[in-house]
Write a protein that holds these residues in place. Structure first.
Motif, PDB file in Angstrom:
ATOM      1  N   ASP A 165       0.404  -0.975   0.315  1.00  0.00           N
ATOM      2  CA  ASP A 165       0.073   0.154   0.071  1.00  0.00           C
ATOM      3  C   ASP A 165       1.173   0.689  -0.004  1.00  0.00           C
ATOM      4  O   ASP A 165       1.762   1.560   1.313  1.00  0.00           O
ATOM      5  N   LYS A 166       0.659   2.270  -1.822  1.00  0.00           N
ATOM      6  CA  LYS A 166       2.223   3.104  -1.593  1.00  0.00           C
ATOM      7  C   LYS A 166       1.123   4.300  -0.586  1.00  0.00           C
ATOM      8  O   LYS A 166       2.087   5.503  -1.056  1.00  0.00           O
ATOM      9  N   THR A 167       0.122   4.469  -0.263  1.00  0.00           N
ATOM     10  CA  THR A 167      -0.611   5.482   0.231  1.00  0.00           C
ATOM     11  C   THR A 167      -0.390   5.902   1.487  1.00  0.00           C
ATOM     12  O   THR A 167      -0.410   6.520   2.278  1.00  0.00           O
ATOM     13  N   LEU A 168       0.520   4.721   2.334  1.00  0.00           N
ATOM     14  CA  LEU A 168       0.990   4.480   3.525  1.00  0.00           C
ATOM     15  C   LEU A 168       2.007   5.612   4.071  1.00  0.00           C
ATOM     16  O   LEU A 168       2.476   5.376   3.367  1.00  0.00           O
ATOM     17  N   GLN A 169       2.281   6.309   5.045  1.00  0.00           N
ATOM     18  CA  GLN A 169       2.876   6.778   5.674  1.00  0.00           C
ATOM     19  C   GLN A 169       3.399   5.717   6.754  1.00  0.00           C
ATOM     20  O   GLN A 169       2.999   4.530   7.030  1.00  0.00           O
ATOM     21  N   LYS A 170       5.034   6.259   6.967  1.00  0.00           N
ATOM     22  CA  LYS A 170       5.410   4.664   7.803  1.00  0.00           C
ATOM     23  C   LYS A 170       4.621   5.339   9.096  1.00  0.00           C
ATOM     24  O   LYS A 170       4.776   6.438   9.500  1.00  0.00           O
ATOM     25  N   GLY A 171       4.628   3.543   9.743  1.00  0.00           N
ATOM     26  CA  GLY A 171       4.347   3.786  10.960  1.00  0.00           C
ATOM     27  C   GLY A 171       2.767   4.253  10.937  1.00  0.00           C
ATOM     28  O   GLY A 171       2.340   4.177  12.768  1.00  0.00           O
ATOM     29  N   ILE A 172       1.784   4.124  10.338  1.00  0.00           N
ATOM     30  CA  ILE A 172       0.608   4.219  10.476  1.00  0.00           C
ATOM     31  C   ILE A 172      -0.012   3.177   9.838  1.00  0.00           C
ATOM     32  O   ILE A 172       0.027   1.957  10.034  1.00  0.00           O
ATOM     33  N   VAL A 173      -1.346   2.484  11.586  1.00  0.00           N
ATOM     34  CA  VAL A 173      -1.204   1.754  11.196  1.00  0.00           C
ATOM     35  C   VAL A 173      -2.804   0.921  10.660  1.00  0.00           C
ATOM     36  O   VAL A 173      -3.400   2.188  10.568  1.00  0.00           O
ATOM     37  N   THR A 174      -3.063   0.083   9.863  1.00  0.00           N
ATOM     38  CA  THR A 174      -3.816  -0.593   9.112  1.00  0.00           C
ATOM     39  C   THR A 174      -4.059  -1.542   9.750  1.00  0.00           C
ATOM     40  O   THR A 174      -3.044  -2.740   9.841  1.00  0.00           O
ATOM     41  N   ASN A 175      -5.654  -2.287   9.446  1.00  0.00           N
ATOM     42  CA  ASN A 175      -6.121  -3.536   9.500  1.00  0.00           C
ATOM     43  C   ASN A 175      -5.627  -4.567   8.345  1.00  0.00           C
ATOM     44  O   ASN A 175      -5.805  -4.040   7.012  1.00  0.00           O
ATOM     45  N   LYS A 176      -5.229  -5.823   8.152  1.00  0.00           N
ATOM     46  CA  LYS A 176      -5.124  -6.246   6.875  1.00  0.00           C
ATOM     47  C   LYS A 176      -6.201  -7.687   6.885  1.00  0.00           C
ATOM     48  O   LYS A 176      -5.983  -8.059   7.564  1.00  0.00           O
ATOM     49  N   TYR A 177      -7.264  -7.189   6.107  1.00  0.00           N
ATOM     50  CA  TYR A 177      -8.135  -7.864   5.722  1.00  0.00           C
ATOM     51  C   TYR A 177      -8.167  -8.533   4.738  1.00  0.00           C
ATOM     52  O   TYR A 177      -7.829  -8.045   3.747  1.00  0.00           O
TER      53      TYR A 177
END
Length: 416
Positions: A165-177
Motif C-alpha cells: 500500500d503506497k498510500t501509507l506513511q511509515k508508522g501508520i497502523v492499518t488492518n489487513k483483511y
C-alpha cells in the motif's frame, strides 16, 4: 480493449421477457418514489452537480452518506466504505486515488482499500503494488463464470501475491483483511510466513489477518480450492474507497452475480455508497445514437443493486466524453448526448442519484481539448483522460459531494 457483445443480451427471448418485467416493476417503483416530490429530470444536464432530480437549490441527493459523514466528522468514530465501479476510465486507481485522498484528508482514514489478488494494470498503479504468480483466474468475460467477487474476478490455485500500500506513511497502523469464498475445514493462508486458519462458512468471508504498521506483506495459498477475492488495507475509522475497475465492460456483466451473493458481500463488507461509472464502451460505433437497448439490459442490475443496497446511496456517473474522426476531424461521438440522457433516465426511473461527468468535463469536444492541452489531460486515443485529467475529475466529483454534504449539514444546524 475487449469488445462487449451487447446485442446478444437482447435477442434471447427468455432474457428479454424477464428484463421487461423488471423494467416495468422499476417504472412502477419510480412513479411511487417520485409521487411525493416535485421532480425535474432536466437537472441531469447540470455540470458539477449530484442530483436526485428533486427541484430546489439545497437538496441532499446522497442523504445516507451525508448523515454518515456528519457523524464521522462529529465523533471521529466509524467507517464509511465506498465502492466505485467502472471500466478502464478508473483502472490503475485513476480518479479514485484522488477522491480517496481528498475524503480521507477531510474526514480521516488510512489505507488504499480493496486490492485484487492479481491485476493486469498493477504495473501502472501508483497507489499500490501487486506482484502475483501462480493463480488460476476466473472473470466476467468467461462464459461459464458465476458469482465472482464484485471486482469481476475470482482466484484459486497455489498462487502467491506480494501487496504494497503506497498510500501509507511509515508508522501508520492499518488492518489487513482477507476476502475469500467458502472454505471447508482445515483451509489456511500463509501470511508473511505464518499459517493462518481460514474461517469461511459463507459465500463471502472477511477475515482480519493482522493489525500493524506494515506497508507490504506476502500471501501464499495453502488451500488451492478456496476462491480468493482480494485483500483490504484499512484503518479502524474513516473513509475507505474501493476501486473496482474492469476494462471493456458496461455494467451489464453484473448479471453474473446473483442477489444472494451481493447480499453476502454487503453483509461482510458493508458499503454506504455505490458509484457506477460506465458508458465509454457503449460508444464503440461512431454513428450510434440509440441506447435504449442498454437501458433494457442494464435495468435489471440496477433493480438488483437497489434491492441489496437499500440502506445505502447509489450514484450513477455518466460517461465522459469520447471522440471519433468525422470528415477528417476528431469530434465528440455523435450519440454521446443520447447516451448521457439514457443513463440519466435510468437513474431517474430507478431512484438513483446522477452526476453528469460529460458536462462536468466540459461537454462537446472536451476530450479533444484535453488531449491537446499543455500539459495534456487526456491520451491521444480520445477516450481516456490521463492521470492529470483523472485528478481534475476526482476533484470536481469531490466538490460536488461536499456541496451535497453541506446542504445536509446546513439543514441539520437549522433544525437544531
Amino acid at each position: 480493449m475487449q469488445n462487449v457483445n451487447l446485442i446478444s443480451e437482447i435477442i434471447n427471448p427468455d432474457k428479454a421477457n424477464n428484463n421487461n418485467q423488471l423494467v416495468q416493476d422499476s417504472l412502477k417503483n419510480a412513479a411511487s418514489l417520485h409521487a411525493s416530490k416535485e421532480m425535474d429530470f432536466e437537472l441531469y444536464q447540470n455540470p458539477n452537480l449530484i442530483t436526485d432530480f428533486t427541484k430546489g437549490d439545497s437538496i441532499t441527493a446522497l442523504p445516507h452518506l451525508a448523515e454518515k459523514l456528519y457523524q464521522l466528522k462529529k465523533t471521529g468514530k466509524g467507517k464509511i466504505r465506498i465502492a466505485y465501479f467502472g471500466d478502464s476510465m478508473i483502472e490503475g486507481d485513476l480518479l479514485t486515488r484522488t477522491l480517496r485522498k481528498l475524503l480521507q484528508q477531510e474526514f480521516g482514514g488510512y489505507g488504499v482499500g480493496f486490492l485484487p489478488v492479481q491485476s493486469k494494470v498493477a504495473p501502472v498503479r501508483e497507489s499500490a503494488e501487486i506482484k502475483a504468480t501462480g493463480w488460476k483466474i476466473v472473470n466476467f468475460m468467461d462464459k461459464s463464470a458465476h458469482n465472482m467477487y464484485i471486482s469481476g474476478f475470482s482466484f484459486t490455485g497455489p498462487g502467491s501475491t506480494h501487496f504494497t500500500d503506497k498510500t501509507l506513511q511509515k508508522g501508520i497502523v492499518t488492518n489487513k483483511y482477507f476476502i475469500f469464498g467458502h472454505a471447508s475445514g482445515g483451509a489456511a493462508i500463509d501470511y508473511n510466513g505464518s499459517s493462518i486458519s481460514l474461517n469461511g462458512p459463507d459465500a463471502v468471508n472477511r477475515q482480519l489477518l493482522a493489525k500493524d504498521t506494515l506497508q507490504s506483506y506476502t500471501l501464499r495459498s495453502s488451500s488451492s480450492q478456496v476462491p480468493y477475492y482480494g485483500v483490504s488495507f484499512e484503518s479502524d475509522n474513516g473513509i475507505i474507497v474501493d476501486n473496482f475497475s474492469f476494462r471493456g465492460i458496461t455494467g451489464v456483466e453484473f448479471k453474473k452475480i446473483d442477489e444472494d451473493f451481493l447480499k453476502a458481500v454487503q453483509e461482510k463488507n458493508h458499503y454506504d455508497l455505490i458509484v457506477m461509472q460506465y458508458g465509454v464502451n457503449l460508444l464503440f460505433r461512431p454513428n450510434d445514437t440509440d441506447y435504449s437497448y442498454y437501458a433494457k439490459i442494464m435495468t435489471p442490475n440496477l433493480v438488483k443493486f437497489k434491492s441489496v443496497f437499500s440502506g445505502s446511496d447509489i450514484l450513477m456517473v455518466s460517461t465522459a466524453d469520447r471522440a471519433f474522426r468525422y470528415n477528417g476531424e476528431y469530434q465528440s461521438a455523435k450519440g454521446i448526448h443520447q447516451l448521457v440522457e439514457t443513463q440519466a433516465k435510468m437513474a431517474f426511473d430507478n431512484g438513483l442519484s446522477f452526476f453528469n461527468l460529460f458536462k462536468t468535463m466540459g461537454g462537446d469536444n472536451s476530450i479533444v481539448q484535453w488531449a491537446s492541452a499543455d500539459p495534456p489531460l487526456a491520451n491521444k486515443d480520445y477516450v481516456h483522460p490521463n492521470g492529470k485529467g483523472a485528478d481534475i475529475l476526482a476533484e470536481k466529483l469531490y466538490r460536488a459531494m461536499m456541496k451535497d454534504y453541506h446542504n445536509y449539514t446546513s439543514k441539520k444546524r437549522t433544525v437544531q
